[in-house]
Design an enzyme around this catalytic site. Structure first.
Site, PDB file in Angstrom:
ATOM      1  CB  SER A  43      -0.908   0.008   1.233  1.00  0.00           C
ATOM      2  OG  SER A  43      -1.771  -1.101   1.218  1.00  0.00           O
ATOM      3  CE  LYS A  47      -5.136  -1.320   2.337  1.00  0.00           C
ATOM      4  NZ  LYS A  47      -3.895  -2.079   2.315  1.00  0.00           N
ATOM      5  CE  LYS A  71       1.926   2.199   4.660  1.00  0.00           C
ATOM      6  NZ  LYS A  71       1.322   1.357   3.584  1.00  0.00           N
TER       7      LYS A  71
END
Length: 289
Positions: free
Chosen positions: A91, A166, A234
């Site tokens: 990701s 995502k 993140k």
């Protein structure tokens, strides 16, 4: 298929194991004690990312963040054979992913960004949701691998589109975790059994996968990582960066990103993201940190 698999973290280990069980021949980087505990001698181990990629028909990356992928791709690009399929299941930044796709094409390979949702449970059980960006022909080549790793594969659009999906997923999950944490905190503070509340909510419009899976974890105080707080932080940083680049705002995501930052500062970085529940109680934070 001969597969170079790069990334043997919490998600990567069971994903590689499932591919090996399905009969694919894997050369894995990195060789760690944790990787050998899961994979044993069902795979070969490479001393470098370049070695993992050199003789592979497909290279799968499952790494923590954008700089990790960029560093590894510096090795992989020089080792690619013409026609090699590079599948980045990490990701990372959509913009960075599009640059990597161009680099892979320049080296004669085909590239897909295919980040996943479903956590360690989904990785272990082969039930991940896979969100794919890239050319349809490359997606078709990868489908036999995706069928092993996931229960649902969605071709979202061109390169980088999988990463956008995502990020959107992580916004929804992050906000829902915080909503569940607050709801259960309210129940407990009111002297009402939070387990009874969680069960009742599962029968109504508030029902969700987060409430089903993470609700009991919050009630029991069990925060072994399926997906770490530092990684969700993140992902919401990526969401903030994407929104800023588009000249728009994600106020709810920004709020939860701040809470994830607070959790990291409190020593909870490697706890499951369900541990956002602990921020409601400073004593609980101290006990778990």
């Amino acid at each position: 298929m001969d597969i170079g698999f790069i990334g043997t973290g919490v998600m990567g280990r069971p994903m590689a194991a499932n591919l090996a069980k399905a009969g694919h021949r894997l050369i894995v980087h990195r060789d760690t004690t944790a990787a050998r505990e899961v994979l044993g001698d069902t795979v070969r181990y490479a001393g470098s990312a370049a070695e993992a990629a050199r003789d592979s028909e497909a290279v799968i990356l499952m790494l923590p963040d954008t700089p990790d992928v960029q560093e590894v791709m510096g090795e992989v690009l020089g080792a690619l054979r013409p026609g090699t399929l590079v599948i980045d299941m990490s990701s990372i930044s959509p913009a960075a992913e599009r640059e990597i796709a161009d680099q892979v094409a320049g080296a004669g390979g085909a590239h897909l960004d295919a980040p996943v949702s479903g956590g360690e449970i989904g990785a272990r059980e082969g039930t991940l949701s896979i969100m794919v960006g890239g050319d349809a022909e490359a997606v078709d080549r990868a489908r036999p691998l995706f069928a092993v790793l996931g229960a649902r594969t969605s071709h979202i659009g061109p390169s980088g589109a999988g990463q956008v999906a995502k990020i959107a997923n992580q916004v929804v999950v992050g906000l829902t975790i915080e909503a569940v944490a607050e709801a259960l905190h309210l129940a407990e503070a009111s002297g009402v059994d939070p387990a009874a509340v969680q069960s009742a909510l599962m029968g109504g419009f508030a029902a969700s996968r987060v409430l089903e899976v993470h609700g009991p974890r919050m009630i029991k105080g069990e925060y072994e990582p399926g997906f770490r707080i530092r990684l969700h932080r993140k992902d919401l940083r990526l969401a903030a960066e994407a929104a800023e680049g588009l000249g728009t705002a994600l106020p709810g995501a920004s709020l939860v990103h701040g809470l994830l930052e607070a959790a990291v500062d409190a020593g909870l970085a490697d706890h499951d993201h369900a541990a956002l529940r602990l921020l409601r109680d400073h004593r609980a934070v101290a006990d778990h940190a």
